[in-house]
Enzyme design. Sequence first.
Site, PDB file in Angstrom:
ATOM      1  N   ARG A   1      19.868  20.836 -13.866  1.00  0.00           N
ATOM      2  CA  ARG A   1      20.810  21.467 -12.943  1.00  0.00           C
ATOM      3  C   ARG A   1      22.018  22.017 -13.693  1.00  0.00           C
ATOM      4  O   ARG A   1      22.482  21.400 -14.673  1.00  0.00           O
ATOM      5  CB  ARG A   1      21.282  20.400 -11.946  1.00  0.00           C
ATOM      6  CG  ARG A   1      22.167  20.901 -10.824  1.00  0.00           C
ATOM      7  CD  ARG A   1      21.448  21.830  -9.917  1.00  0.00           C
ATOM      8  NE  ARG A   1      22.075  21.954  -8.607  1.00  0.00           N
ATOM      9  CZ  ARG A   1      21.723  22.861  -7.705  1.00  0.00           C
ATOM     10  NH1 ARG A   1      20.744  23.720  -7.960  1.00  0.00           N
ATOM     11  NH2 ARG A   1      22.308  22.905  -6.529  1.00  0.00           N
TER      12      ARG A   1
ATOM     13  N   THR B   1      15.264  31.519  -5.708  1.00  0.00           N
ATOM     14  CA  THR B   1      14.576  30.446  -6.412  1.00  0.00           C
ATOM     15  C   THR B   1      13.078  30.735  -6.501  1.00  0.00           C
ATOM     16  O   THR B   1      12.570  31.585  -5.796  1.00  0.00           O
ATOM     17  CB  THR B   1      14.814  29.094  -5.690  1.00  0.00           C
ATOM     18  OG1 THR B   1      16.186  28.932  -5.527  1.00  0.00           O
ATOM     19  CG2 THR B   1      14.228  27.928  -6.387  1.00  0.00           C
TER      20      THR B   1
ATOM     21  N   THR C   1      15.820  28.241 -10.521  1.00  0.00           N
ATOM     22  CA  THR C   1      16.628  29.110  -9.660  1.00  0.00           C
ATOM     23  C   THR C   1      17.806  29.689 -10.414  1.00  0.00           C
ATOM     24  O   THR C   1      18.187  29.172 -11.468  1.00  0.00           O
ATOM     25  CB  THR C   1      17.164  28.280  -8.464  1.00  0.00           C
ATOM     26  OG1 THR C   1      17.800  29.159  -7.537  1.00  0.00           O
ATOM     27  CG2 THR C   1      18.177  27.236  -8.891  1.00  0.00           C
TER      28      THR C   1
ATOM     29  N   ASP D   1      26.735  25.972  -4.399  1.00  0.00           N
ATOM     30  CA  ASP D   1      26.013  24.882  -3.718  1.00  0.00           C
ATOM     31  C   ASP D   1      26.928  23.676  -3.462  1.00  0.00           C
ATOM     32  O   ASP D   1      26.583  22.778  -2.699  1.00  0.00           O
ATOM     33  CB  ASP D   1      24.791  24.433  -4.524  1.00  0.00           C
ATOM     34  CG  ASP D   1      23.555  25.265  -4.205  1.00  0.00           C
ATOM     35  OD1 ASP D   1      23.664  26.239  -3.433  1.00  0.00           O
ATOM     36  OD2 ASP D   1      22.478  24.949  -4.744  1.00  0.00           O
TER      37      ASP D   1
ATOM     38  N   SER E   1      21.546  19.844  -4.953  1.00  0.00           N
ATOM     39  CA  SER E   1      20.468  20.813  -4.749  1.00  0.00           C
ATOM     40  C   SER E   1      19.540  20.343  -3.633  1.00  0.00           C
ATOM     41  O   SER E   1      19.581  19.180  -3.219  1.00  0.00           O
ATOM     42  CB  SER E   1      19.662  20.950  -6.033  1.00  0.00           C
ATOM     43  OG  SER E   1      18.502  21.701  -5.805  1.00  0.00           O
ATOM     44  N   SER E   2      18.689  21.263  -3.195  1.00  0.00           N
ATOM     45  CA  SER E   2      17.618  20.914  -2.256  1.00  0.00           C
ATOM     46  C   SER E   2      16.247  21.072  -2.893  1.00  0.00           C
ATOM     47  O   SER E   2      15.229  20.901  -2.219  1.00  0.00           O
ATOM     48  CB  SER E   2      17.678  21.835  -1.040  1.00  0.00           C
ATOM     49  OG  SER E   2      18.924  21.720  -0.422  1.00  0.00           O
TER      50      SER E   2
ATOM     51  N   GLY F   1      13.983  28.418  -1.304  1.00  0.00           N
ATOM     52  CA  GLY F   1      14.488  28.552   0.065  1.00  0.00           C
ATOM     53  C   GLY F   1      15.745  27.776   0.383  1.00  0.00           C
ATOM     54  O   GLY F   1      15.975  27.423   1.542  1.00  0.00           O
TER      55      GLY F   1
HETATM   56  N1  GLU Z   1      20.576  26.596  -4.902  1.00  0.00           N
HETATM   57  C1  GLU Z   1      19.566  26.031  -4.089  1.00  0.00           C
HETATM   58  C2  GLU Z   1      19.323  24.594  -4.442  1.00  0.00           C
HETATM   59  O1  GLU Z   1      19.561  24.198  -5.507  1.00  0.00           O
HETATM   60  C3  GLU Z   1      18.295  26.762  -4.204  1.00  0.00           C
HETATM   61  C4  GLU Z   1      18.482  28.162  -3.795  1.00  0.00           C
HETATM   62  C5  GLU Z   1      17.263  28.755  -3.252  1.00  0.00           C
HETATM   63  O2  GLU Z   1      16.231  28.157  -3.103  1.00  0.00           O
HETATM   64  O3  GLU Z   1      17.361  29.930  -2.975  1.00  0.00           O
HETATM   65  O4  GLU Z   1      18.841  23.868  -3.672  1.00  0.00           O
END
Ligand code: GLU
Length: 600
Positions: A106, A408, A426, A450, A471-472, A492
């Site tokens: 990250r 991403t 991403t 984020d 993050s996700s 996403g």
């Molecule tokens: N920045 C997002 C994350 O880290 C991901 C961005 C995306 O999937 O477009 O979860």
Amino acid sequence: MKKLVASLSAGTLVLTAFTATTTAEAQAPTRQPTSIGYGGAVSSVDPDATNIGLDVLRRGGNAVDAAVATAAALGVTEPYSAGIGGGGYFVYYNARSRKVYTIDGRETAPATMPSNAFVNPATGTPYPFAQLVTSGVSIGVPGTLATWDNALKQWGSLSLGKALKPAAELADRGFVVDPTFRLQTLENKDRFAQVVPTAKLFLPNGDAPQVGSLFKNPELAATYKLIGQQGSSAFYRGALAGEMAAVAKNPPKTPGATLPFFPGYLETSDLASYKALNQAPTKVRYDGLDVYGMAPSSSGGTTVGEALNILQPQHLRQQSTTQALHTYLEASALAFADRGAYVGDPAYVDVPVKELLSKGFGAERSCLIDPQHAATKPVPAGAPDGDYSRCGKSTAVEDRPDTEGRSTTHMVAADKWGNVVSYTLTIEQTGGSGITVPGRGFLLNNELTDFSAAPNPADPNQVEAGKRPRSSMSPTIVVRGGKPYLALGSPGGSTIITTVLQTLTNRLDRRMTLPEAIAAPRASQRNTASVTAEQAFIDRYGAALTPYGHTFTPAGAPGSSASEIGAVAALEFLPGGAILAAAEPSRRGGGAAGTAWPLK
Ligand code: GLU
């Protein structure tokens, strides 16, 4: 397609070997959303990238080699979603040890970034998101190259230079522009046009490249070659580091640029001290399977895992389609409430990972689901304190706005020895910060958006110097009896979590095949009043779910990239040793799945 042609140049007849660049001549590689075969597999959103990974496998490389080569190629063909200017999370199943390992690559906040970096001192509130994104202040220390280096050194058989070589060649040779690339460029045209090196690279002649033309990036090819020769220190300590820090502070702007371009805090010392971290995966047991994911700083593993624990006592398999979808939406909202309350960078926040993933907590949250009625959202967070009862206590939770992007990319790779990689990478928004490093051919991320924009010590995701924004990303590997069974993930933003969860439940509970589970229309309940859904989901299930109290908002305007939720790439390991590689049949123009030795 190489051709020897005669062309007139400055009045002289010259013979030139060149690669076709016109719409009529450039030949796009074919895309195939599923493949069954042996000898390893790769799935990604892009056929050139998948083919490069498969080629590495056929030449005797392992899954980690293939993953790095594929990811580097995605940096060429998906430059708005991935690349060395960004970060990501790498999940790896090692066939020999039968263990799952992860790397947290990250981006981090620079060491001098203050908690109020996003706040307008004149108003005391954050600047508009659209201004923060396209500015140096959103740029975190990139982690992608350190991730590749770390993964190859621990588990790969190729050197970094060898793994980057096919992608460098692809960048030199060019790829055929598809409608998705053109659409993504057009959607970013206004901001790209304001940054000189970005406009030069991505808006040649002031327009997005035409569909069918060849897009070459010799500057990125040269950057990959330089890194290949000198190692990742060329990026983290060499001239490149100084250039990244400089451009984050003051990008070259085109005359008439209107964005404020808040200066970033990135210094060469931040780059020199960056580390891609080895980390234990998250693990939950669901229906006899072990589901491994990414621990914080991503909220992916804890939120997918908690949601599965909430779903387990509900026995989705025995529910009707409508009932199962209602249960899925409610479980997701509950898990998102806990994500918002408790998950941040573990170096800064005491994240109760063990309790969030405990069966007791999951059961306590599960019994809050009313089988007839959708709860009023946002639902409060639970108390993952080790003391669980039926339908236990809840804590009030603030509704924090979610600004994560929809960009991403996710890829999966497996080899003939049974090693598996599930890797999401991403640069945050599609097009990241919009700031290209001059002469180097890649965009820098806007990952720091984020973070929650406003400082709040009670928020585990407030901005802090040196911290990783939550993050996700949810690269996932499912293991059955010690052997890999599924590997999947998606882009996403925060919908990544629901896309992975929905795809898993589609496959495991609703008995869809993997390609069906991927193709199915998606809905994302992230603890908001209305469920974000693809129009196809609303058309198919909206009427049946409305009586429960669910309301739906289309994910984006029809035809825009935002109308789609996610882009899954996945593998399923079939009995007898064959692998089913699967990608999107139509989202993002369709992905590319391949196996080293496909069955006819
Ligand atoms: N920045 C997002 C994350 O880290 C991901 C961005 C995306 O999937 O477009 O979860």
